[in-house]
Design an enzyme around this catalytic site. Structure first.
Site, PDB file in Angstrom:
ATOM      1  N   ASP A 151      -8.930 -13.906  -2.262  1.00 36.01           N
ATOM      2  CA  ASP A 151      -9.138 -12.795  -2.377  1.00 36.01           C
ATOM      3  C   ASP A 151     -10.510 -12.220  -1.712  1.00 36.01           C
ATOM      4  OD1 ASP A 151      -7.692  -9.980  -2.916  1.00 36.01           O
ATOM      5  OD2 ASP A 151      -7.219 -10.855  -5.331  1.00 36.01           O
ATOM      6  N   GLN A 181      -4.284 -10.198  -9.651  1.00 36.28           N
ATOM      7  CA  GLN A 181      -4.321  -8.722  -9.504  1.00 36.28           C
ATOM      8  C   GLN A 181      -5.408  -7.768 -10.543  1.00 36.28           C
ATOM      9  OE1 GLN A 181      -2.733  -7.108  -6.830  1.00 36.28           O
ATOM     10  NE2 GLN A 181      -3.599  -5.179  -7.608  1.00 36.28           N
ATOM     11  N   LYS A 232       3.664  -8.551  -1.497  1.00 36.84           N
ATOM     12  CA  LYS A 232       2.659  -9.403  -1.859  1.00 36.84           C
ATOM     13  C   LYS A 232       2.750 -10.581  -1.786  1.00 36.84           C
ATOM     14  CE  LYS A 232      -2.128  -7.877  -3.274  1.00 36.84           C
ATOM     15  NZ  LYS A 232      -2.887  -7.842  -3.911  1.00 36.84           N
TER      16      LYS A 232
HETATM   17  N1  GUN Z   1      -6.855  -4.462  -6.958  1.00 38.50           N
HETATM   18  C1  GUN Z   1      -6.624  -2.821  -5.677  1.00 38.50           C
HETATM   19  N2  GUN Z   1      -6.812  -4.554  -4.629  1.00 38.50           N
HETATM   20  C2  GUN Z   1      -6.635  -5.365  -4.951  1.00 38.50           C
HETATM   21  C3  GUN Z   1      -6.762  -6.430  -3.972  1.00 38.50           C
HETATM   22  O1  GUN Z   1      -7.501  -6.852  -3.050  1.00 38.50           O
HETATM   23  N3  GUN Z   1      -6.817  -7.759  -4.488  1.00 38.50           N
HETATM   24  C4  GUN Z   1      -6.205  -8.310  -6.008  1.00 38.50           C
HETATM   25  N4  GUN Z   1      -5.779  -9.257  -6.431  1.00 38.50           N
HETATM   26  N5  GUN Z   1      -6.013  -6.961  -6.740  1.00 38.50           N
HETATM   27  C5  GUN Z   1      -6.749  -5.464  -5.738  1.00 38.50           C
END
Ligand code: GUN
Length: 283
Positions: free
Chosen positions: A120, A97, A53
């Protein structure tokens, strides 16, 4: 017949280019989009995701702030940090996350993020907006799946879409988006009876269960569109999805590979959401 592959890498590349151009425009006006990524603990998969990311952000000119917090961080400490980022004018997107350590209430954390910085799309305000068809941030994975369907020119109107999986991150928001696009939507999950019978009736299958090879060729109608959200490891440690690609590729009309399908598009949509958050702050 062999299914046509939907190339997530290629579509993500094009998407990143578009974001990069719009970021440049914002920067010319004196505004640099900023994304804060919070990682609590040292889950190995999460480490990889956040690194991607941050690298993606840099590629398109988004300023990113990666904060690694120790596994013993308290919920109060995490919430306090989020409050600071909510008030930080240089930060337009905040991503925590998941998964979080067990002593932290993830839903509480998500709901502390200001909805206009929730890139998100997990906050109840954004989930609710999606449910009632109002503007808001859309969760990146299902949003990316919709972009892939759009890219192949697939019209969902009147089609039967079967979503396998009911998580807040993928299954539920996926169902809302497909419904908004006028598909007839069925959501299957671990308690579904006759899963194979239901999936066999699908024009579009979205598999988001985390169960390797759950979707086999006998469950796929000839010519169906198969979107594989799974991120599993096979016995050799190789990344694989929820779909038995080796056989389903000869039954489906379209199929997304793993890796190189939904994953890259998920990452690209985070950049799209972050850009949008910054654009909203600029107006
Ligand atoms: N863990 C697995 N997929 C995601 C996601 O799309 N966003 C976040 N923040 N954590 C995750």
């Amino acid at each position: 017949m062999t299914a046509q592959r939907i190339d997530g890498n290629a579509l993500a590349r094009v998407t990143r280019e578009q974001v990069r151009a719009e970021v440049a425009t914002l920067k010319a006006r004196g505004l640099t989009p900023g994304l804060a990524v919070l990682l609590v603990g040292d889950d190995p998969a999460s480490q990889v995701y956040v690194r991607h990311k941050v690298a993606d952000s840099a590629e398109v000119g988004i300023h990113s702030l990666l904060e690694r917090l120790p596994a013993h961080t308290t919920q109060a400490e995490l919430l306090a940090r989020i409050e600071q980022l909510n008030a930080d004018r240089s930060i337009h997107g905040i991503l925590v996350q998941l998964p979080l350590p067990k002593h932290i209430d993830a839903q509480r954390v998500i709901e502390t993020i200001a909805p206009h910085k929730d890139v998100d799309g997990f906050h109840v305000a954004n989930a609710g907006a999606l449910a009632v068809g109002r503007p808001g941030f859309k969760p990146c994975t299902p949003y990316g799946c919709m972009k892939m369907l759009e890219h192949i020119g697939y019209s969902l109107r009147g089609k039967h879409a079967v979503v396998v999986g009911r998580s807040n991150i993928v299954g539920k928001p996926m169902a809302w988006m497909l419904l908004q696009a006028s598909a007839t939507v069925t959501v299957c999950h671990s308690a579904t009876a006759q899963l194979a019978t239901v999936v066999r009736q699908a024009d579009v299958i979205v598999a988001a269960t985390g169960i390797r090879n759950l979707i086999t060729a006998d469950m796929v109608a000839p010519g169906a569109v198969v979107i594989d959200v799974g991120m599993n490891r096979d016995d050799a440690g190789k990344l694989c999805g929820d779909v038995d690609f080796a056989t389903v590729q000869y039954k489906a009309g379209w199929i997304t590979p793993v890796p190189g399908g939904v994953g890259p598009m998920t990452r690209a949509m985070l950049l799209v959401n972050t850009l949008e958050a910054a654009q909203a702050a600029a107006t």
